[in-house]
Design an enzyme around this catalytic site. Structure first.
Site, PDB file in Angstrom:
ATOM      1  N   CYS A 105       0.799  -1.235  -0.126  1.00  0.00           N
ATOM      2  CA  CYS A 105      -0.029   0.013  -0.111  1.00  0.00           C
ATOM      3  C   CYS A 105       0.832   1.307   0.174  1.00  0.00           C
ATOM      4  O   CYS A 105       1.429   1.474  -1.008  1.00  0.00           O
ATOM      5  CB  CYS A 105      -0.947  -0.105   0.977  1.00  0.00           C
ATOM      6  SG  CYS A 105      -2.441   1.230   0.890  1.00  0.00           S
ATOM      7  N   HIS A 201      -3.626  -5.189   0.574  1.00  0.00           N
ATOM      8  CA  HIS A 201      -3.052  -5.590   1.855  1.00  0.00           C
ATOM      9  C   HIS A 201      -2.954  -7.112   2.235  1.00  0.00           C
ATOM     10  O   HIS A 201      -4.104  -7.636   2.600  1.00  0.00           O
ATOM     11  CB  HIS A 201      -3.793  -4.825   3.209  1.00  0.00           C
ATOM     12  CG  HIS A 201      -3.379  -3.438   3.285  1.00  0.00           C
ATOM     13  ND1 HIS A 201      -2.435  -3.135   3.997  1.00  0.00           N
ATOM     14  CD2 HIS A 201      -3.961  -2.238   2.974  1.00  0.00           C
ATOM     15  CE1 HIS A 201      -2.242  -1.866   3.988  1.00  0.00           C
ATOM     16  NE2 HIS A 201      -3.228  -1.131   3.271  1.00  0.00           N
ATOM     17  N   GLU A 203      -1.528  -8.979   3.998  1.00  0.00           N
ATOM     18  CA  GLU A 203      -1.312  -9.261   5.404  1.00  0.00           C
ATOM     19  C   GLU A 203      -2.649  -9.420   6.124  1.00  0.00           C
ATOM     20  O   GLU A 203      -2.754 -10.136   7.016  1.00  0.00           O
ATOM     21  CB  GLU A 203      -0.203  -8.323   6.324  1.00  0.00           C
ATOM     22  CG  GLU A 203      -1.131  -7.078   6.784  1.00  0.00           C
ATOM     23  CD  GLU A 203      -1.375  -6.111   5.629  1.00  0.00           C
ATOM     24  OE1 GLU A 203      -0.888  -6.249   4.347  1.00  0.00           O
ATOM     25  OE2 GLU A 203      -1.798  -4.954   5.999  1.00  0.00           O
TER      26      GLU A 203
END
Ligand code: MN
Length: 229
Positions: A105, A201, A203
């Site tokens: 990001c 994202h 994660e």
């Protein structure tokens, strides 16, 4: 030995450093040792210590550093010149030393600004209201890219928590994924072992296509570890 992955920390409104745990968990699961990098002093020591770098998400890069003279301050999200200068220098050092680097990001945007690209100050339609682990748009992936080889597909459903995007890509970077409305969603340097950023994202999302990005970072960092001796 497990590769050491330096992960950039943010600066909270109270001035303390912080990092979402999920970045560390993802690196740990991928076989790396996460090391939090505080944005203070020179990042040169971090480059010398770390086998790989993860540029984490966060607020906007200060508009002046992106060459943006005019903007609507209503949209400006939590800029931190301290963090910016540390991370921009870290990204330049990582690139010049060919230290394996994954940008997420804001991290992708840092890579792009550090190497001479530019950003759109504000775009609509890419900040989702759905849960963080839920995808809300599709990206098309360039077939010959490292990203496509990792994901094993030319499309991917991703989450989206950004209001900025790459405008012009820095000369060393190739745009390797785009949204249907035409914004860059990933970029990579093709003359480096692993220098890749994504606008989403991973994660926050479970599954192979997320895990494989952290695995690729840790694997490239293990290779760098062997080269460093
Ligand atoms: Mn998006």
């Amino acid at each position: 030995m497990k590769p050491i992955i330096g992960i950039t920390a943010g600066i909270g409104k109270d001035g303390d450093y912080y990092l979402r745990r999920r970045y560390c968990t993802a690196v740990h699961k991928a076989g790396g040792t996460p090391l939090l990098l505080a944005p203070v002093g020179s990042p040169l020591a971090a480059i010398n210590v770390c086998d790989g770098i993860l540029l984490s998400g966060g607020g906007d890069i200060s508009p002046s550093l992106c060459g943006i003279a005019e903007y609507d301050p209503v949209y400006l999200d939590d800029p931190s010149p301290e963090r910016d200068s540390y991370e921009l220098e870290l990204a330049r050092l990582a690139f010049s030393s060919d230290t394996p680097t994954l940008g997420i990001c804001r991290g992708l945007q840092i890579m792009n600004i550090a190497l001479g690209g530019s950003l759109y100050f504000h775009i609509d339609g890419h900040f989702q209201k759905r849960e963080k682990d839920q995808p809300t748009h599709t990206v098309s992936i360039a077939p010959s890219s490292a990203l496509a080889r990792l994901i094993c597909s030319d499309t991917l459903e991703v989450n989206s928590f950004h209001h900025q995007a790459i405008h012009s890509a820095a000369p060393p970077l190739c745009i390797t994924a785009s949204s249907a409305d035409g914004y860059a969603e990933a970029a990579e340097a093709q003359n480096r072992h692993f220098f890749l950023g994504v606008q989403w994202h991973p994660e926050q999302m479970e599954g192979h296509s997320s895990e494989v990005l952290f695995a690729a970072l840790c694997s490239a960092a293990s290779g760098a570890q062997i080269t460093k001796g």
